[in-house]
Write an enzyme that holds these catalytic residues in place. Structure first.
Site, PDB file in Angstrom:
ATOM      1  N   LYS A 193       0.691  -0.995   0.089  1.00  0.00           N
ATOM      2  CA  LYS A 193       0.302   0.204  -0.152  1.00  0.00           C
ATOM      3  C   LYS A 193       0.305   0.995   0.226  1.00  0.00           C
ATOM      4  CE  LYS A 193      -4.171  -2.189  -0.288  1.00  0.00           C
ATOM      5  NZ  LYS A 193      -3.418  -3.235   0.118  1.00  0.00           N
TER       6      LYS A 193
HETATM    7  C1  LIG Z   1     -10.080  -2.421  -1.780  1.00  0.00           C
HETATM    8  C2  LIG Z   1      -9.107  -3.330  -0.449  1.00  0.00           C
HETATM    9  N1  LIG Z   1      -9.732  -3.711   1.176  1.00  0.00           N
HETATM   10  C3  LIG Z   1      -9.515  -3.957   1.930  1.00  0.00           C
HETATM   11  C4  LIG Z   1      -8.380  -5.087   1.512  1.00  0.00           C
HETATM   12  C5  LIG Z   1      -7.473  -5.309   2.806  1.00  0.00           C
HETATM   13  O1  LIG Z   1      -6.586  -5.174   3.388  1.00  0.00           O
HETATM   14  P1  LIG Z   1      -5.735  -6.022   4.576  1.00  0.00           P
HETATM   15  O2  LIG Z   1      -4.899  -7.250   3.385  1.00  0.00           O
HETATM   16  O3  LIG Z   1      -4.846  -5.458   5.228  1.00  0.00           O
HETATM   17  O4  LIG Z   1      -6.282  -7.296   4.992  1.00  0.00           O
HETATM   18  C6  LIG Z   1      -7.147  -4.622   0.252  1.00  0.00           C
HETATM   19  C7  LIG Z   1      -6.039  -5.630   0.614  1.00  0.00           C
HETATM   20  O5  LIG Z   1      -4.720  -5.137   0.033  1.00  0.00           O
HETATM   21  C8  LIG Z   1      -7.430  -4.057  -0.249  1.00  0.00           C
HETATM   22  O6  LIG Z   1      -6.620  -3.804  -1.457  1.00  0.00           O
END
Ligand SMILES: Cc1ncc(COP(=O)(O)O)c(C=O)c1O
Length: 407
Positions: A193
Protein backbone atom coordinates in the site's frame (compact mmCIF):
# COMPACT_ATOMS: atom_id res chain seq x y z
CA UNK A 1 16.03 2.90 -25.73
CA UNK A 2 16.95 -0.52 -27.05
CA UNK A 3 13.74 -2.48 -26.48
CA UNK A 4 15.76 -5.67 -25.96
CA UNK A 5 17.46 -4.28 -22.85
CA UNK A 6 15.54 -5.34 -19.74
CA UNK A 7 15.76 -3.05 -16.75
CA UNK A 8 14.81 -4.02 -13.20
CA UNK A 9 11.88 -1.97 -11.93
CA UNK A 10 11.48 -0.98 -8.29
CA UNK A 11 9.09 -3.39 -6.55
CA UNK A 12 6.81 -2.77 -3.60
CA UNK A 13 7.71 -6.26 -2.36
CA UNK A 14 11.19 -5.17 -1.25
CA UNK A 15 13.50 -2.25 -0.48
CA UNK A 16 13.78 -1.21 -4.16
CA UNK A 17 10.23 0.13 -4.12
CA UNK A 18 9.60 0.99 -0.47
CA UNK A 19 10.57 4.14 1.38
CA UNK A 20 11.67 2.55 4.68
CA UNK A 21 14.76 3.95 6.41
CA UNK A 22 16.17 6.08 9.19
CA UNK A 23 12.86 7.66 10.16
CA UNK A 24 11.26 4.25 10.75
CA UNK A 25 14.37 3.00 12.56
CA UNK A 26 14.40 6.00 14.91
CA UNK A 27 10.78 5.45 15.96
CA UNK A 28 11.29 1.69 16.20
CA UNK A 29 14.23 2.33 18.52
CA UNK A 30 11.99 4.56 20.63
CA UNK A 31 9.37 1.82 20.84
CA UNK A 32 11.86 -0.92 21.68
CA UNK A 33 13.74 1.17 24.23
CA UNK A 34 10.51 2.11 25.95
CA UNK A 35 9.88 -1.59 26.62
CA UNK A 36 6.16 -0.93 26.11
CA UNK A 37 4.91 -2.67 23.02
CA UNK A 38 1.18 -2.63 23.67
CA UNK A 39 -0.73 0.39 22.44
CA UNK A 40 -2.90 0.42 25.56
CA UNK A 41 0.13 1.78 27.44
CA UNK A 42 2.52 3.13 24.78
CA UNK A 43 2.41 6.40 22.84
CA UNK A 44 3.31 5.53 19.25
CA UNK A 45 -0.04 4.13 18.11
CA UNK A 46 -1.86 6.99 19.79
CA UNK A 47 0.44 9.49 18.03
CA UNK A 48 -0.25 7.71 14.75
CA UNK A 49 -4.00 7.94 15.40
CA UNK A 50 -3.74 11.64 16.27
CA UNK A 51 -1.76 12.49 13.12
CA UNK A 52 -3.85 10.27 10.85
CA UNK A 53 -7.07 11.82 12.15
CA UNK A 54 -5.71 15.38 11.91
CA UNK A 55 -4.71 14.72 8.30
CA UNK A 56 -8.31 13.72 7.61
CA UNK A 57 -10.03 16.89 8.75
CA UNK A 58 -9.88 16.18 12.46
CA UNK A 59 -11.67 12.83 12.28
CA UNK A 60 -11.04 10.35 15.06
CA UNK A 61 -8.75 7.55 13.91
CA UNK A 62 -8.47 4.06 15.39
CA UNK A 63 -5.51 1.92 14.34
CA UNK A 64 -5.96 -1.83 13.90
CA UNK A 65 -4.22 -4.93 12.59
CA UNK A 66 -5.19 -4.94 8.89
CA UNK A 67 -7.43 -3.46 6.23
CA UNK A 68 -9.71 -6.45 6.76
CA UNK A 69 -9.97 -5.55 10.45
CA UNK A 70 -10.67 -1.93 9.43
CA UNK A 71 -13.66 -3.00 7.32
CA UNK A 72 -14.81 -5.27 10.16
CA UNK A 73 -14.67 -2.32 12.57
CA UNK A 74 -16.74 -0.20 10.21
CA UNK A 75 -19.39 -2.89 9.78
CA UNK A 76 -19.45 -3.62 13.52
CA UNK A 77 -19.86 0.09 14.27
CA UNK A 78 -22.91 0.24 11.98
CA UNK A 79 -24.17 -2.79 13.96
CA UNK A 80 -26.42 -4.60 11.45
CA UNK A 81 -29.11 -7.02 12.61
CA UNK A 82 -28.49 -10.61 11.47
CA UNK A 83 -29.50 -10.93 7.83
CA UNK A 84 -29.29 -7.19 7.07
CA UNK A 85 -27.65 -6.24 3.79
CA UNK A 86 -24.60 -4.16 2.88
CA UNK A 87 -24.42 -3.13 -0.76
CA UNK A 88 -20.90 -3.28 -2.15
CA UNK A 89 -18.69 -4.07 -5.14
CA UNK A 90 -17.68 -7.52 -6.39
CA UNK A 91 -14.44 -6.02 -7.75
CA UNK A 92 -12.38 -5.82 -4.59
CA UNK A 93 -10.19 -7.73 -2.17
CA UNK A 94 -11.91 -10.54 -0.23
CA UNK A 95 -10.81 -8.79 2.97
CA UNK A 96 -13.38 -6.11 2.22
CA UNK A 97 -16.19 -8.67 2.06
CA UNK A 98 -15.74 -11.42 4.64
CA UNK A 99 -16.10 -9.00 7.60
CA UNK A 100 -19.69 -8.38 6.47
CA UNK A 101 -20.49 -12.08 6.92
CA UNK A 102 -18.58 -12.29 10.21
CA UNK A 103 -20.82 -9.54 11.49
CA UNK A 104 -23.92 -11.53 10.51
CA UNK A 105 -24.83 -9.41 7.49
CA UNK A 106 -25.05 -10.21 3.78
CA UNK A 107 -22.91 -8.65 1.04
CA UNK A 108 -25.28 -7.62 -1.75
CA UNK A 109 -23.35 -6.83 -4.89
CA UNK A 110 -23.96 -4.03 -7.33
CA UNK A 111 -22.53 -3.45 -10.78
CA UNK A 112 -19.63 -1.08 -11.54
CA UNK A 113 -18.77 1.42 -14.22
CA UNK A 114 -16.70 -0.63 -16.72
CA UNK A 115 -14.16 2.14 -17.29
CA UNK A 116 -13.38 3.06 -13.66
CA UNK A 117 -14.37 -0.35 -12.18
CA UNK A 118 -16.01 1.66 -9.38
CA UNK A 119 -19.58 1.59 -8.07
CA UNK A 120 -21.76 4.59 -8.93
CA UNK A 121 -25.07 5.98 -7.66
CA UNK A 122 -26.72 4.41 -10.73
CA UNK A 123 -25.36 0.94 -9.98
CA UNK A 124 -26.02 1.14 -6.22
CA UNK A 125 -29.63 2.34 -6.37
CA UNK A 126 -31.28 -0.79 -7.83
CA UNK A 127 -29.70 -2.91 -5.06
CA UNK A 128 -31.10 -0.91 -2.13
CA UNK A 129 -33.85 -2.70 -0.19
CA UNK A 130 -35.64 -2.37 3.14
CA UNK A 131 -32.80 -4.50 4.60
CA UNK A 132 -29.94 -2.25 3.39
CA UNK A 133 -27.98 -1.22 6.47
CA UNK A 134 -25.03 0.48 4.71
CA UNK A 135 -23.26 0.94 1.39
CA UNK A 136 -19.53 0.25 1.07
CA UNK A 137 -17.75 2.08 -1.74
CA UNK A 138 -14.21 1.10 -2.76
CA UNK A 139 -11.97 3.66 -4.46
CA UNK A 140 -10.29 1.13 -6.68
CA UNK A 141 -6.60 1.46 -7.56
CA UNK A 142 -6.62 5.03 -6.17
CA UNK A 143 -9.40 6.38 -8.41
CA UNK A 144 -12.15 8.00 -6.31
CA UNK A 145 -15.76 6.95 -6.74
CA UNK A 146 -18.09 9.74 -7.85
CA UNK A 147 -19.01 10.67 -4.29
CA UNK A 148 -21.38 13.58 -5.03
CA UNK A 149 -24.25 11.51 -6.46
CA UNK A 150 -23.48 8.57 -4.13
CA UNK A 151 -23.78 10.72 -1.01
CA UNK A 152 -26.94 12.39 -2.36
CA UNK A 153 -28.55 9.01 -2.94
CA UNK A 154 -27.56 7.51 0.41
CA UNK A 155 -28.20 10.66 2.48
CA UNK A 156 -31.69 10.93 1.00
CA UNK A 157 -32.42 7.39 2.22
CA UNK A 158 -30.59 7.70 5.55
CA UNK A 159 -28.15 4.94 4.60
CA UNK A 160 -24.62 5.28 6.02
CA UNK A 161 -21.71 5.05 3.58
CA UNK A 162 -18.46 3.26 4.42
CA UNK A 163 -15.48 4.20 2.24
CA UNK A 164 -12.82 1.57 1.58
CA UNK A 165 -9.69 3.65 0.97
CA UNK A 166 -7.18 0.78 1.21
CA UNK A 167 -5.95 1.57 -2.31
CA UNK A 168 -6.57 5.30 -2.37
CA UNK A 169 -4.60 7.21 0.30
CA UNK A 170 -4.68 10.95 -0.39
CA UNK A 171 -7.01 10.71 -3.39
CA UNK A 172 -9.47 13.60 -3.54
CA UNK A 173 -12.90 14.36 -4.95
CA UNK A 174 -13.93 18.01 -5.41
CA UNK A 175 -10.96 19.02 -3.27
CA UNK A 176 -11.93 16.80 -0.32
CA UNK A 177 -9.92 13.80 0.84
CA UNK A 178 -11.63 10.50 0.21
CA UNK A 179 -12.45 8.71 3.45
CA UNK A 180 -14.08 11.87 4.79
CA UNK A 181 -17.34 11.70 2.80
CA UNK A 182 -18.93 8.67 4.43
CA UNK A 183 -19.50 7.75 8.07
CA UNK A 184 -16.31 5.65 8.20
CA UNK A 185 -13.15 5.50 6.08
CA UNK A 186 -11.07 2.29 6.09
CA UNK A 187 -7.35 1.98 5.29
CA UNK A 188 -4.80 -0.84 4.95
CA UNK A 189 -1.07 -0.65 5.71
CA UNK A 190 -0.29 -3.99 4.05
CA UNK A 191 3.08 -4.35 2.26
CA UNK A 192 2.01 -3.02 -1.13
CA UNK A 193 0.00 0.00 0.00
CA UNK A 194 0.92 3.71 -0.24
CA UNK A 195 2.21 3.53 3.34
CA UNK A 196 3.08 0.27 5.03
CA UNK A 197 4.27 -1.66 8.04
CA UNK A 198 3.85 -5.00 6.27
CA UNK A 199 0.40 -5.34 7.83
CA UNK A 200 -1.87 -2.93 9.67
CA UNK A 201 -4.90 -0.74 9.16
CA UNK A 202 -6.93 2.18 10.44
CA UNK A 203 -10.43 3.60 10.42
CA UNK A 204 -11.50 7.23 10.62
CA UNK A 205 -14.83 8.72 11.57
CA UNK A 206 -16.18 12.13 12.52
CA UNK A 207 -19.21 10.55 14.16
CA UNK A 208 -18.37 10.30 17.88
CA UNK A 209 -20.66 7.32 18.52
CA UNK A 210 -19.26 5.26 15.63
CA UNK A 211 -15.69 6.23 16.55
CA UNK A 212 -16.35 5.14 20.13
CA UNK A 213 -17.74 1.78 19.00
CA UNK A 214 -14.66 1.19 16.84
CA UNK A 215 -12.31 2.16 19.68
CA UNK A 216 -14.15 -0.33 21.88
CA UNK A 217 -14.22 -3.03 19.21
CA UNK A 218 -10.41 -3.21 18.84
CA UNK A 219 -10.24 -3.64 22.62
CA UNK A 220 -12.63 -6.59 23.06
CA UNK A 221 -15.21 -3.90 23.87
CA UNK A 222 -13.48 -3.21 27.17
CA UNK A 223 -14.24 0.31 28.35
CA UNK A 224 -10.70 1.60 28.86
CA UNK A 225 -10.81 4.86 30.80
CA UNK A 226 -14.40 4.44 31.95
CA UNK A 227 -15.33 4.77 35.62
CA UNK A 228 -16.78 1.26 35.71
CA UNK A 229 -15.36 -0.56 32.68
CA UNK A 230 -16.81 -3.85 31.45
CA UNK A 231 -16.82 -5.88 28.23
CA UNK A 232 -19.84 -4.16 26.70
CA UNK A 233 -20.53 -6.26 23.57
CA UNK A 234 -19.17 -9.01 21.33
CA UNK A 235 -15.82 -7.87 19.95
CA UNK A 236 -12.24 -8.94 19.19
CA UNK A 237 -8.68 -7.84 19.85
CA UNK A 238 -7.73 -5.93 16.69
CA UNK A 239 -5.26 -3.60 18.41
CA UNK A 240 -2.19 -2.43 16.53
CA UNK A 241 1.04 -2.90 18.51
CA UNK A 242 3.64 -0.20 19.14
CA UNK A 243 6.22 -1.70 16.75
CA UNK A 244 3.77 -1.49 13.87
CA UNK A 245 2.67 1.93 15.10
CA UNK A 246 6.27 3.20 15.00
CA UNK A 247 6.72 2.18 11.36
CA UNK A 248 3.30 3.53 10.37
CA UNK A 249 3.94 6.87 12.04
CA UNK A 250 7.18 7.36 10.11
CA UNK A 251 5.45 6.21 6.91
CA UNK A 252 2.55 8.60 7.43
CA UNK A 253 4.96 11.52 7.53
CA UNK A 254 6.23 10.49 4.08
CA UNK A 255 2.82 9.84 2.55
CA UNK A 256 2.34 13.22 0.87
CA UNK A 257 5.66 12.88 -0.98
CA UNK A 258 4.95 9.28 -1.95
CA UNK A 259 1.62 10.19 -3.53
CA UNK A 260 3.09 13.23 -5.29
CA UNK A 261 5.84 11.12 -6.86
CA UNK A 262 3.33 8.50 -7.97
CA UNK A 263 1.18 11.20 -9.58
CA UNK A 264 4.14 12.78 -11.37
CA UNK A 265 5.24 9.43 -12.79
CA UNK A 266 1.65 8.63 -13.81
CA UNK A 267 1.25 11.96 -15.64
CA UNK A 268 4.38 11.23 -17.66
CA UNK A 269 3.20 7.72 -18.47
CA UNK A 270 -0.31 8.78 -19.49
CA UNK A 271 1.06 11.49 -21.79
CA UNK A 272 3.46 9.01 -23.38
CA UNK A 273 0.77 6.39 -24.01
CA UNK A 274 -2.20 8.60 -24.94
CA UNK A 275 -2.02 7.80 -28.65
CA UNK A 276 -1.67 4.00 -28.41
CA UNK A 277 -4.66 2.56 -30.28
CA UNK A 278 -7.16 0.77 -28.06
CA UNK A 279 -5.52 1.91 -24.81
CA UNK A 280 -7.36 4.28 -22.45
CA UNK A 281 -6.63 5.12 -18.82
CA UNK A 282 -8.86 4.03 -15.91
CA UNK A 283 -11.92 6.26 -15.73
CA UNK A 284 -11.80 9.17 -13.28
CA UNK A 285 -14.87 11.24 -12.35
CA UNK A 286 -14.83 14.98 -12.91
CA UNK A 287 -13.27 16.80 -9.98
CA UNK A 288 -11.38 13.73 -8.76
CA UNK A 289 -7.62 13.33 -8.32
CA UNK A 290 -6.19 9.82 -8.52
CA UNK A 291 -3.48 8.58 -6.15
CA UNK A 292 -2.21 5.73 -8.35
CA UNK A 293 -1.92 2.69 -6.14
CA UNK A 294 -1.71 0.93 -9.48
CA UNK A 295 -1.85 2.39 -12.96
CA UNK A 296 -4.63 0.70 -14.88
CA UNK A 297 -5.40 0.94 -18.54
CA UNK A 298 -8.39 -0.40 -20.43
CA UNK A 299 -7.49 -2.40 -23.50
CA UNK A 300 -10.05 -2.48 -26.29
CA UNK A 301 -8.81 -5.66 -27.97
CA UNK A 302 -10.50 -4.86 -31.31
CA UNK A 303 -9.02 -1.38 -31.54
CA UNK A 304 -5.65 -2.55 -30.23
CA UNK A 305 -5.58 -5.50 -32.60
CA UNK A 306 -4.12 -7.69 -29.85
CA UNK A 307 -5.48 -9.64 -26.91
CA UNK A 308 -5.07 -8.58 -23.29
CA UNK A 309 -3.35 -11.84 -22.37
CA UNK A 310 -0.81 -11.52 -25.19
CA UNK A 311 -0.12 -7.91 -24.25
CA UNK A 312 0.46 -8.87 -20.61
CA UNK A 313 2.73 -11.73 -21.70
CA UNK A 314 4.85 -9.38 -23.78
CA UNK A 315 5.19 -7.03 -20.81
CA UNK A 316 6.19 -9.92 -18.55
CA UNK A 317 8.98 -10.65 -21.03
CA UNK A 318 10.32 -7.17 -20.28
CA UNK A 319 10.06 -7.70 -16.51
CA UNK A 320 6.87 -5.64 -16.16
CA UNK A 321 4.51 -7.66 -13.95
CA UNK A 322 1.27 -6.32 -15.39
CA UNK A 323 -1.84 -8.25 -14.32
CA UNK A 324 -4.61 -8.73 -16.89
CA UNK A 325 -8.18 -8.82 -15.49
CA UNK A 326 -7.15 -7.89 -11.88
CA UNK A 327 -8.92 -10.46 -9.63
CA UNK A 328 -9.95 -12.49 -12.68
CA UNK A 329 -13.59 -13.03 -11.71
CA UNK A 330 -16.22 -11.21 -9.68
CA UNK A 331 -15.81 -11.90 -5.94
CA UNK A 332 -19.21 -13.63 -5.81
CA UNK A 333 -17.78 -16.40 -7.97
CA UNK A 334 -15.15 -17.25 -5.33
CA UNK A 335 -16.02 -20.46 -3.48
CA UNK A 336 -16.64 -18.82 -0.11
CA UNK A 337 -19.42 -16.61 -1.52
CA UNK A 338 -20.60 -18.82 -4.36
CA UNK A 339 -21.18 -21.83 -2.08
CA UNK A 340 -21.82 -19.74 1.05
CA UNK A 341 -19.13 -21.52 3.07
CA UNK A 342 -19.53 -19.75 6.40
CA UNK A 343 -20.16 -21.33 9.83
CA UNK A 344 -20.22 -25.13 9.87
CA UNK A 345 -22.77 -26.28 7.34
CA UNK A 346 -25.28 -23.59 8.29
CA UNK A 347 -24.65 -21.13 5.40
CA UNK A 348 -25.60 -18.53 7.99
CA UNK A 349 -26.25 -15.57 7.73
CA UNK A 350 -27.65 -16.28 4.24
CA UNK A 351 -30.08 -18.70 5.95
CA UNK A 352 -31.09 -16.39 8.77
CA UNK A 353 -34.86 -16.82 9.37
CA UNK A 354 -35.36 -13.06 9.07
CA UNK A 355 -34.35 -13.38 5.40
CA UNK A 356 -37.60 -15.28 4.74
CA UNK A 357 -35.92 -17.11 1.87
CA UNK A 358 -34.59 -13.98 0.12
CA UNK A 359 -31.72 -14.82 -2.21
CA UNK A 360 -28.79 -12.75 -3.45
CA UNK A 361 -27.95 -12.10 -7.09
CA UNK A 362 -24.68 -13.76 -8.08
CA UNK A 363 -25.52 -14.11 -11.77
CA UNK A 364 -22.79 -12.46 -13.82
CA UNK A 365 -25.31 -11.73 -16.57
CA UNK A 366 -26.69 -9.04 -14.25
CA UNK A 367 -23.26 -7.40 -13.82
CA UNK A 368 -22.37 -6.24 -17.35
CA UNK A 369 -20.07 -3.47 -16.09
CA UNK A 370 -18.13 -5.89 -13.89
CA UNK A 371 -17.75 -8.42 -16.70
CA UNK A 372 -16.65 -5.76 -19.21
CA UNK A 373 -14.35 -3.98 -16.74
CA UNK A 374 -12.57 -7.17 -15.72
CA UNK A 375 -12.27 -8.29 -19.34
CA UNK A 376 -10.43 -5.12 -20.37
CA UNK A 377 -8.35 -4.00 -17.38
CA UNK A 378 -4.59 -4.26 -17.36
CA UNK A 379 -3.12 -3.52 -13.93
CA UNK A 380 0.38 -2.07 -14.17
CA UNK A 381 2.42 -2.03 -10.95
CA UNK A 382 3.10 1.55 -9.90
CA UNK A 383 5.70 2.94 -7.56
CA UNK A 384 6.96 6.17 -6.03
CA UNK A 385 10.53 5.11 -6.81
CA UNK A 386 9.95 5.09 -10.58
CA UNK A 387 12.33 7.44 -12.40
CA UNK A 388 11.60 8.96 -15.81
CA UNK A 389 13.65 6.13 -17.26
CA UNK A 390 11.43 3.50 -15.61
CA UNK A 391 8.27 5.26 -16.77
CA UNK A 392 9.52 5.60 -20.35
CA UNK A 393 10.58 1.95 -20.30
CA UNK A 394 7.08 0.78 -19.30
CA UNK A 395 5.41 3.15 -21.78
CA UNK A 396 7.57 2.06 -24.71
CA UNK A 397 7.07 -1.61 -23.87
CA UNK A 398 3.31 -1.14 -23.64
CA UNK A 399 3.37 0.49 -27.09
CA UNK A 400 5.46 -2.38 -28.48
CA UNK A 401 3.28 -5.02 -26.78
CA UNK A 402 0.10 -3.55 -28.26
CA UNK A 403 1.56 -3.24 -31.75
CA UNK A 404 2.86 -6.80 -31.58
CA UNK A 405 6.38 -5.69 -32.49
CA UNK A 406 7.57 -7.42 -29.34
CA UNK A 407 6.21 -10.75 -28.18
C1 LIG B 1 -9.77 -2.46 -1.41
C2 LIG B 1 -9.23 -3.32 -0.30
N1 LIG B 1 -9.95 -3.48 0.83
C3 LIG B 1 -9.50 -4.23 1.85
C4 LIG B 1 -8.28 -4.87 1.79
C5 LIG B 1 -7.84 -5.71 2.93
O1 LIG B 1 -6.67 -5.20 3.51
P1 LIG B 1 -5.63 -6.17 4.27
O2 LIG B 1 -4.95 -7.01 3.23
O3 LIG B 1 -4.71 -5.22 4.96
O4 LIG B 1 -6.41 -6.98 5.23
C6 LIG B 1 -7.48 -4.70 0.66
C7 LIG B 1 -6.17 -5.36 0.59
O5 LIG B 1 -5.48 -5.42 -0.35
C8 LIG B 1 -7.96 -3.91 -0.42
O6 LIG B 1 -7.25 -3.75 -1.53
Amino acid sequence: MNSKTTIALPSDADATGRDLGDEELALLREAIESGTLTSTKGTLVSRLEAEFGARHGGARAVACTSGTAAVHLAVAAIDPEPGDELVTTPVTDMGALTPILYQGAIPVFCDVDPSSYNVTAETIEPRLTDRTKAVIVTHLFGSPCEMGPIMELCDARGIPVIEDCAQAFDATYRGQLIGTFGKVGCFSFQQGKHMTAGEGGAVISSDPDLARRMFLYVNKAWGYGDAKPDHYFLALNYRMNEVTGAVCLAQLRKLGGVVQRRRKAAARFLAATADIPGVTPQGLPEGAIHSFWKLCVNIDEDAAGRGLTEIAKSLHGAGIRAAPRYIGKPAFECQVLRDQVTFGKSRWPYTDPSREGRTVDHDRANFPGVVKGLSQVLVIPWNEQYTDEHVDYIASHLRAAVSGSES
